[in-house]
Design an enzyme around this catalytic site. Structure first.
Site, PDB file in Angstrom:
ATOM      1  N   ASP A  63       0.854  -1.181   0.000  1.00  0.00           N
ATOM      2  CA  ASP A  63       0.000   0.000   0.000  1.00  0.00           C
ATOM      3  C   ASP A  63       0.894   1.237   0.000  1.00  0.00           C
ATOM      4  OD1 ASP A  63      -1.948   1.875   0.393  1.00  0.00           O
ATOM      5  OD2 ASP A  63      -2.929   0.823   2.035  1.00  0.00           O
ATOM      6  N   ASP A 110      -3.145   2.291  -5.902  1.00  0.00           N
ATOM      7  CA  ASP A 110      -2.049   2.444  -4.941  1.00  0.00           C
ATOM      8  C   ASP A 110      -1.883   1.250  -4.005  1.00  0.00           C
ATOM      9  OD1 ASP A 110      -4.344   2.766  -3.504  1.00  0.00           O
ATOM     10  OD2 ASP A 110      -3.617   4.453  -2.340  1.00  0.00           O
ATOM     11  N   GLU A 111      -2.497   0.137  -4.295  1.00  0.00           N
ATOM     12  CA  GLU A 111      -2.290  -1.035  -3.448  1.00  0.00           C
ATOM     13  C   GLU A 111      -2.538  -2.317  -4.214  1.00  0.00           C
ATOM     14  OE1 GLU A 111      -5.831  -1.867  -0.643  1.00  0.00           O
ATOM     15  OE2 GLU A 111      -5.687   0.307  -0.734  1.00  0.00           O
TER      16      GLU A 111
END
Length: 572
Positions: free
Chosen positions: A108, A197-198
């Site tokens: 993350d 983003d993860e």
DNA sequence: GCGGATCAC
DNA sequence: TATGGTGATCCGC
């Protein structure tokens, strides 16, 4: 006129106003003060009034649930000790199927948008700033110290932190995002991105082949990401996706945390864990569970008899697995054919004028047409969504026996759905298309690019797929459109997905038992036999509880609708 | 199939 | 003064 509400009522409303992201991460100790400020700033607004209304309805629902619970417990023939013993049997069974053989990582990026902005404008470093327009996408860690959170209205954030610097989405985030995804996929080609983003990795194979520990592997991943992008990433290492996700939060930012691969230690970790930290449990479920005494995952065990009696309301099996720290451990990339809908919506300053509203609808239709064209989807069910200036949301839908793609059609249907509702004062209009058909043939692409370009089934072995059936342009047409071919639901029949639920990566696997998550041979017989044996225990319990057929999957929605609101219309 | 609601990112 | 957009899922009907 100050009308005093029960303290529970105000407390939950104040918490609700603080926004969805509050409570997920660690909350500072003066969160109460922060919540107070937020409530005061919001007071009197239409948004506030709507939140208050929703909060009241939830309180009523809770009242109902408590009555139901007391009723169930006192029902003749119900023996709590016996019920507990039955649940213990299920727990034993679930425990026996725990799989610690896979090493799952959740990574993350730390406040991704904010970090990218700092790279573009280093003077922002160390300052309290936030990215977004009317609602914040991200806040820098300095801003978070003041209680500023993503999802918060800008004017509220400014009240909490007057020095707050606002940055609009200036940069392009896709390039750094793709770069990070590319790096991470080096550790597992089956990587499953979860947003920009993860994502999730299964590093079992990588660690074995490189003869390194999982910790060293993730250290290496994180330093590689930093060296190549100057972005920091946090990560969690655990035997399944749920635990990995929870772990990635523990040492954020720029840290990693490893769960011991030991059932006893996992269970002691879960015992104190607030249920709100479980992915899928939001603010509403948190309040519902809290109302029956469940705040932590350990409380799930304490109240197992109640949960068993109220399986319908709470989803017993899913909670038991959560309590044990058991969840899916299969990681696979998203597949194009899994897409269920495509839509567009827009918020604007409230409009009353019919023509102006229709103009907005037309804009949305144009946007949607363009998106559908670009991604090559069409569909046959159209859902209109509108939000009143009171913030109440409604949907109106209609299905067709033809495929809809063009903006003129979308607009005509949108009007058909909207006009009977008017006059209204509207602040949002949206349109969504479901019952999709893929206009792009199943055309497996190669290389890393597949992650970024909306899929394109990267699993060649999964879909041998009859060469000629895909040439039939109407393969996905519903029954009535192709009467000669009753084989509807192609995506389900193609690969046995009909009994599998996909919700987030936690349950996205194809041949996994929804109760215990064991990987089952794909033959229907073996799969169903296993499933039946897995569910038989709950069936016993259910018979005693009162009735109702067996729960068909582990993930029960806690919010059965028990009050029917009048399908709200503004009276003219 | 429709509509309301929750949830994640 | 003022509170987002996209997609998925679940439930009751």
């Amino acid at each position: 006129m100050v009308e005093p509400l029960p303290s529970q009522e105000t407390a939950s409303l104040v918490k609700r106003l603080a926004g969805p992201s509050t409570g997920k991460a660690g909350l500072s100790k003066d969160q109460t003060d922060i919540n107070r400020v937020i409530a005061d700033v919001s007071k009197g607004s239409k948004f506030y009034e709507n939140e208050k209304k929703k909060d009241k309805e939830l309180s009523k629902k809770i009242e109902h649930i408590l009555h139901l619970r007391d009723d169930l417990i006192n029902r003749p023939g119900v023996n709590l000790a016996k019920t507990e013993a039955q649940v213990d049997q299920i727990l034993h069974k679930l425990e026996s199927e725990r799989d610690l053989s896979q090493t799952i990582v959740h990574f993350d990026l730390d406040s991704f948008f904010a970090s990218v902005e700092v790279l573009n404008d280093p003077t922002l470093a160390g300052k309290p700033f936030a990215v977004g327009h009317s609602v914040l996408s991200t806040a820098s860690y300095e801003a978070r110290k003041y209680g500023v959170r993503s999802g918060m209205a800008t004017f509220v954030a400014k009240k909490l932190c007057p020095q707050l610097i606002m940055v609009s989405h200036s940069s392009s985030y896709s390039e750094p995002s793709h770069k990070v995804m590319e790096i991470c996929s080096r550790y597992d080609p089956q990587m499953c991105p979860a947003g920009c983003d993860e994502g999730y990795l299964n590093i079992t194979k990588y660690c074995a082949e490189h003869n390194i520990s999982s910790e060293a592997c993730v250290e290496h991943l994180r330093s590689t990401v930093f060296n190549e992008t100057k972005l920091t990433v946090s990560a969690g290492i655990a035997p399944n996706l749920m635990l990995a996700k929870i772990c990635s939060d523990k040492n954020k930012p720029n840290g990693q945390y490893s769960m011991p691969f030991d059932s006893v230690l996992i269970k002691s970790f879960m015992k104190e864990l607030p249920i709100r930290r479980i992915p899928g449990i939001g603010r509403v479920s948190e309040r519902l569970l809290e109302s029956i005494g469940i705040k932590t995952c350990g409380d799930i065990y304490t109240h197992r008899a109640t949960l068993s009696l109220m399986d319908k309301q709470f989803g017993l099996i899913h909670l038991l697995r959560t309590h044990l720290g058991i969840a899916s451990n299969t990681v696979q990339p998203p597949q194009r054919e899994e897409r269920k809908s495509i839509g567009a919506e827009r918020t604007f300053s409230p409009l009353q004028d019919k023509q102006k509203i229709l103009d907005k609808l037309e804009e949305v239709c144009a946007e949607l047409e363009s998106d559908m064209e670009q991604t090559q989807w069409t569909g046959r069910t159209i859902t209109l969504k509108y939000k009143l200036d009171s913030f109440e949301v409604f949907t109106r839908a209609k299905s067709f026996d033809r495929w809809i793609s063009k903006k003129e059609e979308l607009f005509a249907i949108g009007q058909e759905l909207l006009l009977p509702e008017l006059p209204l004062t509207i602040r949002l209009i949206g349109l969504r298309v479901t019952k999709l058909k893929d206009l792009r043939g199943p055309n497996p692409s190669t290389g890393i690019k597949r992650f970024f370009d909306a899929g394109n089934s990267p699993n060649p072995n999964k879909k041998p797929k009859l060469a000629d059936s895909e040439e039939v342009p109407d393969e996905n047409l519903p029954d009535f459109a192709s009467p000669a071919n009753p084989s509807v639901k192609p995506s389900s029949s193609r690969n046995e997905k009909s009994r599998t639920q996909h919700q987030s990566p936690f349950q996205r696997e194809t041949h996994q038992c929804p109760v215990c998550d064991k990987q089952i041979p794909t033959e229907n017989h073996a799969f169903n036999a296993h499933l039946d044996s897995c569910l038989s225990r709950s069936a016993i319990r259910q018979a005693q509880a009162e009735a109702r057929p067996s729960p068909k999957q582990a993930q029960g929605n806690m919010l059965e609708r028990w009050t029917k609101m009048a399908p709200k219309r503004l009276d003219r």
